[in-house]
Design a protein around this motif. Sequence first.
Motif, short mmCIF file in Angstrom:
data_model
loop_
_atom_site.label_atom_id
_atom_site.label_comp_id
_atom_site.label_asym_id
_atom_site.label_seq_id
_atom_site.Cartn_x
_atom_site.Cartn_y
_atom_site.Cartn_z
N ARG A 81 0.83 -1.19 0.00
CA ARG A 81 0.00 0.00 0.00
C ARG A 81 0.88 1.25 0.00
O ARG A 81 1.93 1.28 0.63
N LEU A 82 0.43 2.21 -0.76
CA LEU A 82 1.03 3.53 -0.72
C LEU A 82 -0.08 4.47 -0.32
O LEU A 82 -1.15 4.46 -0.92
N SER A 83 0.17 5.28 0.67
CA SER A 83 -0.89 6.19 1.07
C SER A 83 -0.33 7.58 1.34
O SER A 83 0.83 7.73 1.74
N ALA A 84 -1.15 8.55 1.10
CA ALA A 84 -0.79 9.93 1.40
C ALA A 84 -1.96 10.55 2.15
O ALA A 84 -3.10 10.48 1.69
N ASP A 85 -1.66 11.11 3.29
CA ASP A 85 -2.70 11.72 4.12
C ASP A 85 -2.27 13.17 4.35
O ASP A 85 -1.23 13.42 4.96
N TYR A 86 -3.07 14.07 3.85
CA TYR A 86 -2.70 15.49 3.96
C TYR A 86 -3.76 16.24 4.74
O TYR A 86 -4.96 16.09 4.47
N ARG A 87 -3.31 17.00 5.71
CA ARG A 87 -4.25 17.71 6.59
C ARG A 87 -3.92 19.19 6.58
O ARG A 87 -2.76 19.58 6.65
N VAL A 88 -4.94 19.99 6.47
CA VAL A 88 -4.77 21.44 6.58
C VAL A 88 -5.83 21.95 7.56
O VAL A 88 -7.02 21.65 7.41
N MET A 89 -5.38 22.69 8.56
CA MET A 89 -6.29 23.15 9.60
C MET A 89 -6.45 24.66 9.53
O MET A 89 -5.46 25.39 9.45
N GLN A 98 -0.14 23.18 11.74
CA GLN A 98 -1.35 23.50 10.98
C GLN A 98 -1.55 22.53 9.82
O GLN A 98 -2.66 22.21 9.44
N LYS A 99 -0.44 22.07 9.27
CA LYS A 99 -0.52 21.15 8.13
C LYS A 99 0.29 19.91 8.45
O LYS A 99 1.24 19.96 9.21
N ALA A 100 -0.08 18.84 7.81
CA ALA A 100 0.71 17.63 7.98
C ALA A 100 0.54 16.75 6.75
O ALA A 100 -0.57 16.59 6.25
N LEU A 101 1.63 16.25 6.30
CA LEU A 101 1.60 15.26 5.23
C LEU A 101 2.20 13.99 5.79
O LEU A 101 3.36 13.96 6.18
N MET A 491 -16.43 10.32 19.40
CA MET A 491 -16.84 9.50 18.26
C MET A 491 -16.68 10.26 16.95
O MET A 491 -16.39 9.66 15.92
N ALA A 492 -16.87 11.55 16.97
CA ALA A 492 -16.70 12.32 15.74
C ALA A 492 -15.23 12.66 15.57
O ALA A 492 -14.56 13.05 16.53
N ASN A 493 -14.75 12.52 14.39
CA ASN A 493 -13.38 12.94 14.03
C ASN A 493 -12.31 12.28 14.90
O ASN A 493 -11.30 12.89 15.21
N LYS A 494 -12.54 11.07 15.28
CA LYS A 494 -11.59 10.46 16.21
C LYS A 494 -10.25 10.21 15.57
O LYS A 494 -9.21 10.32 16.21
N TYR A 495 -10.26 9.87 14.30
CA TYR A 495 -8.97 9.65 13.64
C TYR A 495 -8.18 10.95 13.55
O TYR A 495 -7.00 11.01 13.93
N GLN A 496 -8.82 12.00 13.08
CA GLN A 496 -8.11 13.27 12.93
C GLN A 496 -7.62 13.76 14.29
O GLN A 496 -6.50 14.21 14.45
N ASP A 663 -10.57 24.95 23.10
CA ASP A 663 -10.84 23.61 22.58
C ASP A 663 -11.59 23.75 21.26
O ASP A 663 -12.81 23.60 21.19
N GLU A 664 -10.83 24.04 20.23
CA GLU A 664 -11.45 24.26 18.92
C GLU A 664 -10.46 23.87 17.82
O GLU A 664 -9.28 24.22 17.89
N PHE A 665 -10.95 23.14 16.87
CA PHE A 665 -10.15 22.89 15.67
C PHE A 665 -11.09 22.74 14.48
O PHE A 665 -12.27 22.38 14.62
N LYS A 666 -10.55 23.01 13.33
CA LYS A 666 -11.35 22.94 12.11
C LYS A 666 -10.40 22.77 10.94
O LYS A 666 -9.35 23.42 10.87
N GLY A 667 -10.76 21.91 10.02
CA GLY A 667 -9.89 21.74 8.87
C GLY A 667 -10.38 20.66 7.93
O GLY A 667 -11.53 20.22 8.02
N TRP A 668 -9.53 20.28 7.03
CA TRP A 668 -9.88 19.19 6.13
C TRP A 668 -8.71 18.24 5.99
O TRP A 668 -7.57 18.58 6.26
#
Lengths: 678, 586
Positions: A81-89, A98-101, A491-496, A663-668
Amino acid sequence: MSFLRSILIVTFSLWTYAAMASDSLKLGANNGAKLSNSRIQFVRNAEPDENNSRLGLKINLAKEGEEVPKNAVVSFSGSFRLSADYRVMDKIYAGVAQKALVLNGWVQPYNALRNQNFANPLLYLESNIKPTSKTSISIGYAFNHDFSGENDSLTRAANIWRLLMASAQIETKVGKFKIGTAGASGFPNVLSPLTSGQNTFHFNSFFRLPWDWFKSNNDKVDYFYNNQSVALDPRFSSTSAGVQGAVLECSQLPYGLGANFIVGKINQTTGYLEINDPPSQNLLRTLSKDAYTQTMGARISKMIKKHVIGVNGLLNSGFVNNYTKTLHSTQYFLTTNGTFYYPKMFVNFEAGISEFTTPAPFGQWGKPETFGQGYESGINQMLSLKVGFNKGAVKYPSFFQVYSIGKDVVNQNSSIINTTGTNNTGIMPSYLYEVNVFRSCMLEADQVANNRTGFLFDITREFWKKFKINLAGNYSQEISNEWNMITMQHMANKYQRSQFGFYKTNTGPYGRILNQFIRSYETFKITDKDSSYKKNYYVWDFTMKYKAKLFGKLIVLGSYTSFNSVSDKLWPVPVFTEQAFLRQVYEEINMNYLINPKFNLTAQLGYEKVLGNDRIDITADGKTVNQNGYSAGLGFDWVFSKNAGFYLRQVWFSHKDVNFVKDEFKGWNTLAEIKVFF
Amino acid sequence: MEIKNYTNKQFNKVKSTRLFILGLMMVTGIVHAQFNKLIDYSGLFRMNGTYNRLGGEALDNDSLSERRSSNAYALFDFGINVSPYKELKVSTIIRSRSVIGASFSQQVGANIMQFRQIRIEGNLGKVIKYQLGDIDVSMTKYTLYNSNESYHDYESDAFVMRRNIVAYENFNIGNNWRMQGGQFESNLLFRKYLDRVKAKALLTRVKKSNLTNIPDRYVLGGSVTVVQSKYVQLGANYISVFDNVGTAVDTAYNYSNRLLTGEYKFTYEMDKLLFNLYGEMGPSYFKYFLKSQRKTEKFNDYFYDLGLSATYKPAKLKLYGGYRNVGPLFSSPTAQTLRLYPYSTPTEVSKIQNASTTRQASIYDRMTQEGLYNQSIYVGLMQYLPIYGNASPYGQATPNRTGLTVGLSHSDSASSLTLDAKVEMLSEVMGEGTNALREFKVYQGGLKLDLAKLASLKKRLGITFGMSNEQTTRSGPAPIDFKTNLIDVGLNYEFINRLEVLLGAKYLQGKGNELLAQRDLFNNITAFNDYIIDSKQTILTAGLRYRFFKDSYVSVQYNSFNNKDVISSNNNYQWSQIWGNLTIKF
């Protein structure tokens, strides 16, 4: 990055537009010559595995020209498997990037150390050797490569401590014998549920688990319709930390007897926390007299017609002072269990005792008043009775379970969640990376915990073979109030969320977050001065699944609703008033739309509401916990070949506490993965 | 050998469709699943050993330095190549490596099992060829290029064998950089007006965030080449190296470097003559913010490289000439990074002078030691050693160079002779520390003569000869006069079927003075260090090689290396090495 994306999109667009004018391109050179140059020779295809149709070809180790021994074959199977997970908050906790690859890791390694992506093998390779017709050996390897760009060996190492999960099996006239050696998490369910079982956690089909073994969209969607949650692979999930060592399983012995034996070393995140010394993951050390966190267990079972009864014993022991090894802690578990099968129902029971003793001068639970005294738990009970009614036998397939487990029954290798706060060393788990202790934890519907007496039920009804509902509940009460705290699983967004301080406890803006592997918990303090009551924990889960045709294509819709609360009041239904210390509602809607067998469009919406009352953490101006979490995700599973697929998930997520403003975060978050089975 | 074709009825029922998902990814064409060969294996086994003896004045009155040593290792690279259908292939290499003699506490670092490579490659809709994972990337000499560490085009086979091992270990496949990421290529044919359009895009990560103050660093590149016909070809290249600042909590720096170049090639063909007019040019944009100094440094510069060649086709003889100008602030880290750390410590017999001094890596170390090499992209100009190349230490993209190049070459696979001769007359564009400019004269060339082909012999027989002469001069208040000479001679003779004798000699002389620029993080020169040498390095090698089949052989060599330092006799030493190697590749 928008510039990058634009370039990529434009580039792809141009190529697509010009597709008709293209010529065919050849693949690049292979790594090495063809097999015709080698002494390795294909002989025949592997037999399909019982779980999936493996395509590993068997190779013959004989010299070229010699007759191929019928059984002397080796086969390889596994997955890449090759995976890329990119996060921007847009908004994020202080101290979190704020970001993570994350490439090939799927979760951010803690401490930013390399080679920490242990739970996510980039290459899982299993070799199966069958020297004789009745003997087989299989060895599993896991390899990482986190694409650091620095090309050093640390970033592309073999995952040693999950390596060499080997087993050998032999069939004789007196029975079958299987011996296995393993890295961590190698032996779930070798004994009984309360001594070596595995927990389950809620994950739906949208969630892309790193070990996802589904090759077919149909199979995955079907599994999702028929099951409450996607199961976790015990080898990688860390839900049961497991044992590193060896196991001997004996079955089909005379007189219906069976026996399992286990010897090994407990993982560092289990009951016995190793202090000031890196954990040894070496089998030889396990067997040496210097082992300080060893485990030994045995199960003797007997088949009586279809029924099974057994006796189980497990001894965990270790030194809590690694250097002088004078402080020896032990915990034993002794149970008997059995399952009785009847045409319309089954009955499963387990009953036993456990005792924990430590001379460690750290005090019970780290409480100051007992500092320096060591601890002897006395006898703790382990009781469980489960009655199930089978599908087809009754209108509503269901089960009901009662259990009572003492507060000092701490066994991370079992299905018992540790809620009492000890980690068996007697030390209060303030250690930054001690993430297997969930003090006064709210459970999921089908989980059991120590220091609890509880009742579980699970009822399912299917209508017209396309609409299914399930109601599950879990009522439990503390045996004693050990902590003025409540731990809740988000339960919501537990992975992130789990990446904001991966594998850490006491983190987050208020030091309340505990992050496990792909799960995240939060611990709240109860401010009552008089806590002479027992907390009651309530869970109701309501699940609906519906499958239908939309434009002639299969669509499966799911809804999962969870009510979870904790109160000092004992009520027949979950307390959802101000009398609950904490209330949590989670609603999740998901969809799988099979546009064709190759392409599954999947989506998810999630909402979580958490409300506290004025008896838990409050802000300086007297306001309590009031959290809202949202997530919206869209993705697809494109299985472009029988053994290969491309998976994409795009998730927008947010979380905000109205009163605890930090206690606040938001992103994709974007996850792309290619997976190839072989 | 029968390989079953795996077909999936379910998949075969589905017609190929084309999916357009703009905004997420453009994907074209689902190809029918056809399983030809699911899995095959490749591998490389190597056992490599050396026995070393060190002597000479550098060890006089020395009771501490290691005079004899032996080192050996065995490794096996197991390649598993899976092709679930004909348009997709996954290639992996798993490495097991054991250092002979390393045991107990040394085992942890010495004996490893490693994931050497993973690559997924395939075609999307027969339009885009893609590679993901460990990829080898290159573009032009000014944009993305891994230059050779020194001039060694005409070495003995005895040396080539050693160098090939070093290259394999460091992923120096040609002039590519080994990176992790993805690259996409396409080759579009047209019916009218244009012959074809070739395009390439790549995105890789060359540094990983530590989550606190070091951000992720990426390389983004692409090129488009329009081939109007065989007479006209135009292209454009873009490459950037940049930090993704948000990937660290408190970023210590923010670096970016962008490069945009244009290329052309015009061809005019006659019966016996072929003329080419070609060139590349473009600007670079450097920007570096350093938080500790609260400073942002920006500078732009450019380069151009214009060339003309004439080929006499019957003799395959090519005469070429060119003029290049590379600005002093021209920055292209992906083309200027050195593939070797010149100042790293040798791994064999590394100490001299009572073990008080680390022996400087010699030409023999550079040729034979895997651990001296660099696989990362550096955004600053790395320090170099002038004796191994002073005119273009950073390859063709060396900044602050301008001048003429003239050369003659003959190359033909069917011919028994390959030869090359080149003259470069370069100078600096801007003086360093003074207004006076350095001038560089370079004479390089060599030949390779396949006597077996020439005399129609069945067994191998060949000789090689190569030379390089560089002169650096500068007048003015800080004069420079520095010369290097490199001579390579080699012979290989197959005296028994598959068994060859290999002879090789290499001589490197460096004499004179130079000034080595010290640079800060922004590549600005901050000081100069004297570099004064008068040294001679000589390698004499004799060995045997038995070839089992292609790329598989067993070889034993005796190497004698002599380092003569006229200025400081303390650095004089003789190093004898017996080298043995067994390599099996399948």
